[in-house]
Design a protein around this motif. Structure first.
Motif, mmCIF file in Angstrom:
data_model
loop_
_atom_site.group_PDB
_atom_site.id
_atom_site.type_symbol
_atom_site.label_atom_id
_atom_site.label_comp_id
_atom_site.label_asym_id
_atom_site.label_seq_id
_atom_site.Cartn_x
_atom_site.Cartn_y
_atom_site.Cartn_z
ATOM 1 N N GLN A 143 0.855 -1.178 -0.048
ATOM 2 C CA GLN A 143 0.207 -0.092 -0.212
ATOM 3 C C GLN A 143 0.836 1.188 -0.038
ATOM 4 O O GLN A 143 1.845 1.269 0.972
ATOM 5 N N VAL A 144 0.635 2.132 -0.884
ATOM 6 C CA VAL A 144 1.480 3.299 -1.012
ATOM 7 C C VAL A 144 0.821 4.405 -0.268
ATOM 8 O O VAL A 144 -0.330 4.626 -0.573
ATOM 9 N N GLN A 145 1.284 5.116 0.656
ATOM 10 C CA GLN A 145 1.070 6.141 1.180
ATOM 11 C C GLN A 145 1.837 7.434 1.117
ATOM 12 O O GLN A 145 2.750 7.332 1.944
ATOM 13 N N PRO A 146 1.451 8.309 0.579
ATOM 14 C CA PRO A 146 2.263 9.405 0.420
ATOM 15 C C PRO A 146 2.255 10.230 1.759
ATOM 16 O O PRO A 146 0.983 10.290 2.321
ATOM 17 N N VAL B 175 6.361 12.970 0.288
ATOM 18 C CA VAL B 175 7.125 11.760 -0.215
ATOM 19 C C VAL B 175 6.449 10.400 -0.367
ATOM 20 O O VAL B 175 5.479 10.288 0.268
ATOM 21 N N ALA B 176 6.649 9.730 -1.461
ATOM 22 C CA ALA B 176 6.123 8.682 -1.656
ATOM 23 C C ALA B 176 6.652 7.458 -1.880
ATOM 24 O O ALA B 176 7.596 7.444 -2.929
ATOM 25 N N TRP C 131 -3.481 9.136 -2.284
ATOM 26 C CA TRP C 131 -3.709 10.330 -1.594
ATOM 27 C C TRP C 131 -2.950 10.348 -0.135
ATOM 28 O O TRP C 131 -2.916 9.244 0.533
ATOM 29 N N GLY C 132 -2.355 11.569 -0.027
ATOM 30 C CA GLY C 132 -1.725 11.660 1.546
ATOM 31 C C GLY C 132 -2.960 12.159 2.492
ATOM 32 O O GLY C 132 -4.032 12.287 2.108
ATOM 33 N N LYS C 133 -2.520 11.891 3.819
ATOM 34 C CA LYS C 133 -3.397 12.605 4.837
ATOM 35 C C LYS C 133 -3.649 13.844 4.875
ATOM 36 O O LYS C 133 -4.469 14.418 5.716
ATOM 37 N N GLY C 134 -2.607 14.612 4.348
ATOM 38 C CA GLY C 134 -2.713 16.147 4.544
ATOM 39 C C GLY C 134 -1.936 16.798 5.491
ATOM 40 O O GLY C 134 -1.469 16.248 6.584
#
Length: 115
Positions: free
Chosen positions: A1-4, A23-24, A105-108
């Protein structure tokens, strides 16, 4: 799972500058398009800047002049340079990495601009 993962958000005074990073890991970053979005309280998420895998960039008219998107493929990182910040730039800023059937998508990260 990719999580930016975004970073760099903080409280800044109006007129100041800030650089956000995202960063991803775990992907061949250079072949993906990237973008920054933001969402202010009570408002819809909006595009701030986009960068394609070939290096071309796009800014909505409302974002031109104060925001600059850039990337470092060697570091799997996309940046958003924000200058002459205004209180209305206060928002959660999200990183988006997309392409090849994927949309990450990142979490912000929260940016607060004080007047």
């Amino acid at each position: 799972q990719v999580q930016p993962v975004e970073s760099g958000g903080t409280l800044v005074q109006a007129g100041g500058s800030l650089r956000l990073s995202c960063v991803a890991s775990g992907i061949t970053f250079r072949i993906y398009a990237t973008a920054w979005y933001r969402q202010a309280p009570g408002k819809q998420r909006e595009l701030v800047a986009a960068d394609s895998s070939d290096g071309s960039t796009y800014y909505p008219d409302s974002m031109k002049g104060r925001f600059t998107i850039s990337r470092d493929n060697a570091k799997n990182t996309v940046y958003l340079q924000m200058d002459s910040l205004k209180p209305e730039d206060t928002a959660v800023y999200y990183c988006n990495i997309r392409g090849h059937g994927n949309d990450y998508w990142g979490k912000g990260t929260l940016v607060t601009v004080s007047s």
